[in-house]
Scaffold this active site. Structure first.
Site, short mmCIF file in Angstrom:
data_model
loop_
_atom_site.label_atom_id
_atom_site.label_comp_id
_atom_site.label_asym_id
_atom_site.label_seq_id
_atom_site.Cartn_x
_atom_site.Cartn_y
_atom_site.Cartn_z
N MET A 295 60.19 99.10 47.03
CA MET A 295 61.64 99.22 47.10
C MET A 295 62.21 99.79 45.81
O MET A 295 63.42 99.74 45.57
CB MET A 295 62.28 97.86 47.40
CG MET A 295 61.96 97.33 48.78
SD MET A 295 63.17 96.16 49.43
CE MET A 295 63.18 94.91 48.15
N ILE B 122 50.44 90.77 38.51
CA ILE B 122 50.56 91.17 37.11
C ILE B 122 51.63 90.30 36.46
O ILE B 122 52.74 90.16 36.99
CB ILE B 122 50.92 92.66 36.99
CG1 ILE B 122 49.87 93.51 37.72
CG2 ILE B 122 51.01 93.08 35.51
CD1 ILE B 122 48.46 93.36 37.20
N LYS C 25 51.29 88.76 44.61
CA LYS C 25 52.44 87.91 44.28
C LYS C 25 53.22 87.56 45.54
O LYS C 25 53.68 86.43 45.70
CB LYS C 25 53.37 88.59 43.27
CG LYS C 25 54.55 87.69 42.87
CD LYS C 25 55.46 88.38 41.89
CE LYS C 25 56.43 89.30 42.57
NZ LYS C 25 57.51 88.57 43.30
N GLY D 171 53.59 95.85 37.69
CA GLY D 171 52.86 95.42 38.88
C GLY D 171 52.74 96.54 39.89
O GLY D 171 51.66 96.78 40.45
N HIS D 172 53.85 97.25 40.14
CA HIS D 172 53.81 98.39 41.06
C HIS D 172 52.87 99.48 40.54
O HIS D 172 52.10 100.08 41.30
CB HIS D 172 55.20 99.00 41.22
CG HIS D 172 56.22 98.08 41.82
ND1 HIS D 172 57.26 97.56 41.09
CD2 HIS D 172 56.37 97.61 43.08
CE1 HIS D 172 58.00 96.81 41.89
NE2 HIS D 172 57.48 96.81 43.09
N GLY E 142 50.81 93.74 46.51
CA GLY E 142 50.59 92.75 45.46
C GLY E 142 50.37 91.36 46.03
O GLY E 142 51.02 90.96 46.99
N MET F 285 55.57 89.38 37.18
CA MET F 285 56.48 90.51 37.13
C MET F 285 57.18 90.69 38.47
O MET F 285 56.56 90.60 39.52
CB MET F 285 55.74 91.78 36.74
CG MET F 285 55.29 91.77 35.30
SD MET F 285 54.70 93.39 34.76
CE MET F 285 54.39 93.05 33.02
N GLN G 239 65.41 93.73 55.85
CA GLN G 239 64.77 92.52 55.33
C GLN G 239 65.69 91.70 54.44
O GLN G 239 65.28 90.68 53.90
CB GLN G 239 63.48 92.87 54.60
CG GLN G 239 63.64 93.59 53.28
CD GLN G 239 62.31 94.10 52.76
OE1 GLN G 239 61.68 94.98 53.35
NE2 GLN G 239 61.85 93.54 51.66
#
Length: 281
Positions: A30, A178, A151, A36-37, A149, A186, A61
């Protein structure tokens, strides 16, 4: 890096790569990218010949009174970071491109059961929006592999289930969370934190670590959960949920289960932070 908001452009480029027998990885985002990305993109570049990234703030969403309008848009900085990381094709559609009939008339994808607990219970319709847009993006890009991820653990399981149930020929790879040096995962929403809140935020990861340690030492699920909630309140958090689940199904964990995941969502000021800890005992 090629950037386009048009579906036909993306399909044309991917077809050209495929005609040469080359593999394609996909990283949906997004935007408002963080390390992290970028790690996802770098992992994708190592796995496949070409990397496609999408940036789309998906209105389906977001629920009422959530941060759709406030969600940061940083396309110029994102594009520069993606180019450096190895992305070759960036898809930047508008809502009208993805949902030409509008949200009310859009065919949707819903993954039952696993979408209805945890974040799905707190944010009704959220995972319907996630599954629908990811399915559409998969159909547009048609990658060999897609990276997400860890996460967003529940999201990853929702997408894995969707891919399996719909027989989509795409490998789904989860990449480790990450973290900042403090231990804070993150997240694009970390930008909502004040300086004092950011100093308090690592308490979320510490609470998960303490829960896992307690479980391994023989404490009950109820004991470790209550202790962790108390520590979060003391740090200034308002927990949304803090639960121990079976790592593969997200069913409520039983005392005999070995593969476990602790999942948490908690508010700290304006920010809703999520984190998880997957472990075996």
């Amino acid at each position: 890096m090629i950037t386009s908001a048009h579906i036909d452009d993306i399909r044309t480029q991917v077809r050209a790569w495929r005609a040469k027998g080359e593999t394609v990885a996909f990283v949906p985002t997004m935007g408002n990218l963080h390390q992290g990305h970028i790690t996802l993109v770098k992992e994708a570049a190592q796995k496949c010949d070409h990397v496609v990234v999408s940036i789309f703030v998906n209105p389906m969403q977001f629920g009422q009174n959530e941060d759709l309008d406030a969600y940061p848009r940083t396309l110029a900085a994102d594009s520069e970071a993606l180019t450096t990381a190895g992305a070759e094709l960036l898809f930047t559609p508008t809502p009208a491109t993805i949902y030409p009939k509008g949200l009310a008339q859009q065919t949707f994808v819903e993954v039952p059961g696993i979408s209805e607990v945890l974040c799905g219970a707190s944010r009704p319709g959220h995972f319907r929006g996630v599954a629908t847009v990811v399915c559409k993006l998969f159909n547009i890009v048609q990658p060999d592999v897609a990276f997400f991820g860890n996460k967003d653990y529940q999201q990853l399981l929702v997408i894995r289930t969707m891919v399996e149930d719909l027989s989509l020929p795409i490998e789904i790879i989860g990449v480790d969370t990450i973290r900042e040096a403090s231990g804070l995962a993150m997240s694009s929403r970390n930008g909502y934190l004040t300086r004092d809140e950011k100093a308090a935020a690592p308490a979320l990861k510490k609470a998960l670590d303490a829960m896992a340690a307690g479980i391994k030492q023989g404490e009950t699920f109820e004991q470790v959960t209550e202790q962790a909630k108390a520590s979060l309140y003391a740090a200034g958090f308002t927990p949304d949920y803090l639960e121990i689940r079976h790592a593969h199904t997200l069913a409520n964990a039983e005392p005999e289960d070995k593969a476990l995941v602790i999942l948490a969502a908690a508010y700290l000021g304006k920010a809703r932070l999520i984190d998880n800890l997957r472990f075996d005992r």
